[in-house]
Design a protein around this motif. Structure first.
Motif, short mmCIF file in Angstrom:
data_model
loop_
_atom_site.label_atom_id
_atom_site.label_comp_id
_atom_site.label_asym_id
_atom_site.label_seq_id
_atom_site.Cartn_x
_atom_site.Cartn_y
_atom_site.Cartn_z
N ASP A 197 0.83 -1.21 0.00
CA ASP A 197 0.00 0.00 0.00
C ASP A 197 0.86 1.26 0.00
O ASP A 197 0.59 2.21 -0.73
N ILE A 198 1.93 1.24 0.80
CA ILE A 198 2.81 2.42 0.86
C ILE A 198 3.52 2.64 -0.47
O ILE A 198 3.59 3.77 -0.98
N ARG A 199 4.03 1.57 -1.07
CA ARG A 199 4.75 1.71 -2.35
C ARG A 199 3.83 2.24 -3.43
O ARG A 199 4.23 3.07 -4.26
N ALA A 200 2.58 1.77 -3.43
CA ALA A 200 1.63 2.23 -4.45
C ALA A 200 1.27 3.70 -4.24
O ALA A 200 1.19 4.48 -5.21
N ARG A 201 1.11 4.12 -3.01
CA ARG A 201 0.68 5.49 -2.73
C ARG A 201 1.84 6.48 -2.75
O ARG A 201 1.63 7.69 -2.78
N LYS B 45 3.74 6.79 -5.19
CA LYS B 45 3.73 7.31 -6.56
C LYS B 45 2.62 8.34 -6.75
O LYS B 45 2.79 9.34 -7.44
N ASP B 46 1.49 8.07 -6.13
CA ASP B 46 0.35 8.97 -6.26
C ASP B 46 -0.51 8.86 -5.01
O ASP B 46 -1.07 7.79 -4.76
N PRO B 47 -0.58 9.85 -4.15
CA PRO B 47 -0.18 11.25 -4.37
C PRO B 47 1.26 11.56 -3.96
O PRO B 47 1.69 12.70 -4.05
N GLY B 48 2.00 10.56 -3.46
CA GLY B 48 3.35 10.82 -3.00
C GLY B 48 3.40 10.94 -1.49
O GLY B 48 2.38 11.06 -0.82
N CYS B 49 4.61 10.89 -0.94
CA CYS B 49 4.76 10.94 0.51
C CYS B 49 5.51 12.20 0.93
O CYS B 49 6.09 12.90 0.11
N HIS B 50 5.48 12.47 2.22
CA HIS B 50 6.19 13.63 2.77
C HIS B 50 6.85 13.21 4.08
O HIS B 50 6.61 13.79 5.14
N CYS B 51 7.67 12.16 3.99
CA CYS B 51 8.31 11.59 5.18
C CYS B 51 9.21 12.60 5.89
O CYS B 51 9.34 12.57 7.11
N GLU B 52 9.84 13.50 5.13
CA GLU B 52 10.80 14.41 5.73
C GLU B 52 10.18 15.31 6.78
O GLU B 52 10.82 15.66 7.77
N THR B 53 8.90 15.64 6.59
CA THR B 53 8.25 16.52 7.55
C THR B 53 7.17 15.81 8.37
O THR B 53 6.51 16.44 9.19
N SER B 54 6.99 14.50 8.15
CA SER B 54 5.96 13.76 8.89
C SER B 54 6.54 12.69 9.79
O SER B 54 6.06 12.45 10.90
N ASN B 55 7.58 12.02 9.30
CA ASN B 55 8.20 10.93 10.05
C ASN B 55 9.27 11.50 10.99
O ASN B 55 10.17 12.21 10.54
N PRO B 56 9.20 11.23 12.29
CA PRO B 56 10.19 11.77 13.23
C PRO B 56 11.63 11.44 12.85
O PRO B 56 12.55 12.19 13.20
#
Length: 400
Positions: free
Chosen positions: A131-135, A137-148
């Motif tokens: 699920d993470i790999r698919a998402r 791509k669209d809409p994309g992730c923002h780990c740098e500002t969401s993941n501690p």
């Protein structure tokens, strides 16, 4: 040391000693508590109320590190170790630093150890990584500002799946063990109650068994004396079983999470989604068990003391039939333990030819025998009858 080496070199956390990787200041700025973020991030000049030596803005590249250790409250610290932020100063829960609860892993798409356990409980597998790999791509992730941690969460999710699987196995093992223990306790309680009745029954067998045999026309000679030898042993066994029954019934019950909602497959399942609590059922069963236990206790006491009160219901002699006109003899009896023994002895002597009446005094340990006036009391035959009944006797006096 070049720029790449500075970035990848791990620095020990000043609190726990864990070697931590560098994290972006934008990650810290996005996840700090609003008050701290306003104080430390918007001020691009200084982290202090007034400028001074040693103060620097988080926006500056001061080499901040992220500590993922579960044994440490510190989340971010500088390479110099002079500044740090703890879990309570962040907006979000740091899942990798927690050992229980929901434990978020993917902050972009909402995956956590709790949600993975729900998947494992319903589908026996987790599709979190796909699920993470698919998402991504669209809409994309923002780990740098969401993941501690400021980095991609796939590694944390992979570890989280393994943790969830292990916790599910441990949970299943615990439930199985609890069920086995409960079953063993139930069996032990039943065995203890049955053992109490049986042993108490046998403790009084020296009295009631010969009486039953006499009632159906079978000689009970010698049985009373034989069973009397084992009466103390059966009494001890009775109280042993009774003590075990009280222990199983009244021992404190250990409360557990499964006690409230036994059918919840995971820790994160809501109470309203689970089976109805079994508290009322447990209460009624416990009350029934206690009533049964006290019933068993009363029955056991009745059996144990049966030899003491059986004489109230038995005919142990022929007082009315004994008369001065009869030839009488008094015999000393040894070995009687209850009124039931008196009845057994009387029946045995009464079977001797020529005997018209018998009176057995249990308390005095004597038997008075009456014979026809024309004949003497057959001493030898009476003594033999006493012996056949399981007792010892000797003639004390003879009256014609």
């Amino acid at each position: 040391m070049n720029k790449r080496e500075e970035t990848t070199t791990k620095v020990e956390c000043p609190s726990c000693g864990y070697k931590a990787k560098r994290v972006s200041t934008s990650t810290i700025g996005a996840l700090l508590d609003d008050e701290l973020a306003e104080q430390y991030v918007t001020d691009s000049q200084s982290c202090c109320a007034t400028e001074g030596a040693g103060c620097a803005s988080i926006k500056e590249d001061t080499g901040w590190r992220f500590c993922p250790s579960q044994n440490c409250d510190v989340v971010y610290f500088t390479e110099q170790g002079d500044r740090q932020f703890t879990k309570s100063q962040l907006k979000v829960s740091v899942g990798v630093k927690e050992s229980s609860g929901e434990r978020p892993l993917c902050y972009c798409f909402g995956h956590s150890v709790g949600s993975i356990k729900e998947e494992l409980g319903t589908k026996n597998r987790s599709d979190a990584l796909d699920d993470i790999r698919a998402r991504m791509k669209d809409p994309g992730c923002h780990c740098e500002t969401s993941n501690p941690s400021g980095s991609c969460c796939l590694g944390s999710v992979t570890k989280g799946i393994a943790i969830a699987q292990e916790e599910m196995r441990m949970h299943d093992s615990t439930v199985t063990l609890a069920s086995t223990t409960k079953s063993s306790t139930g069996r032990g309680e039943v065995i203890a109650k049955i053992g109490t009745i049986v042993s108490a029954f046998m403790a009084s067998a020296c009295c009631w068994l010969p009486l039953i045999m006499l009632a159906i026309g079978v000689s009970g000679a010698g049985i009373a004396a034989t069973l009397e030898m084992y009466r103390p042993l059966f009494i001890v066994i009775t109280f042993g079983f009774l003590g075990a029954a009280f222990y199983f019934t009244y021992r404190p019950k250990i409360a557990s999470a499964e006690a409230e909602h036994d059918c919840c497959p995971t820790e994160s399942a809501k109470a309203e989604d689970c089976c109805a609590p079994t508290g009322k059922h447990r209460f009624s069963m416990m009350a029934l068990n206690k009533v049964m236990l006290w019933g068993v206790t009363v029955l056991a006491v009745a059996f144990l003391f049966f030899p003491s009160y059986v004489g109230m219901f038995l005919r142990v002699g022929d007082d009315a039939a004994l008369s001065e006109s009869m030839n009488q003899a008094v015999f000393k009896i040894e070995g009687m333990t209850c009124e039931g023994c008196s009845n057994i002895l009387a029946e045995s002597i009464r079977a001797v030819p020529g005997i018209l009446a018998v009176n057995v005094n249990f308390e005095a340990g004597e038997a008075t025998v009456g014979a026809e006036t024309c004949c003497a009391v057959p001493e030898i035959e009476v003594l033999e009858a006493i012996k056949l009944a399981g007792f010892k006797g000797k003639q004390l006096s003879l009256k014609k």
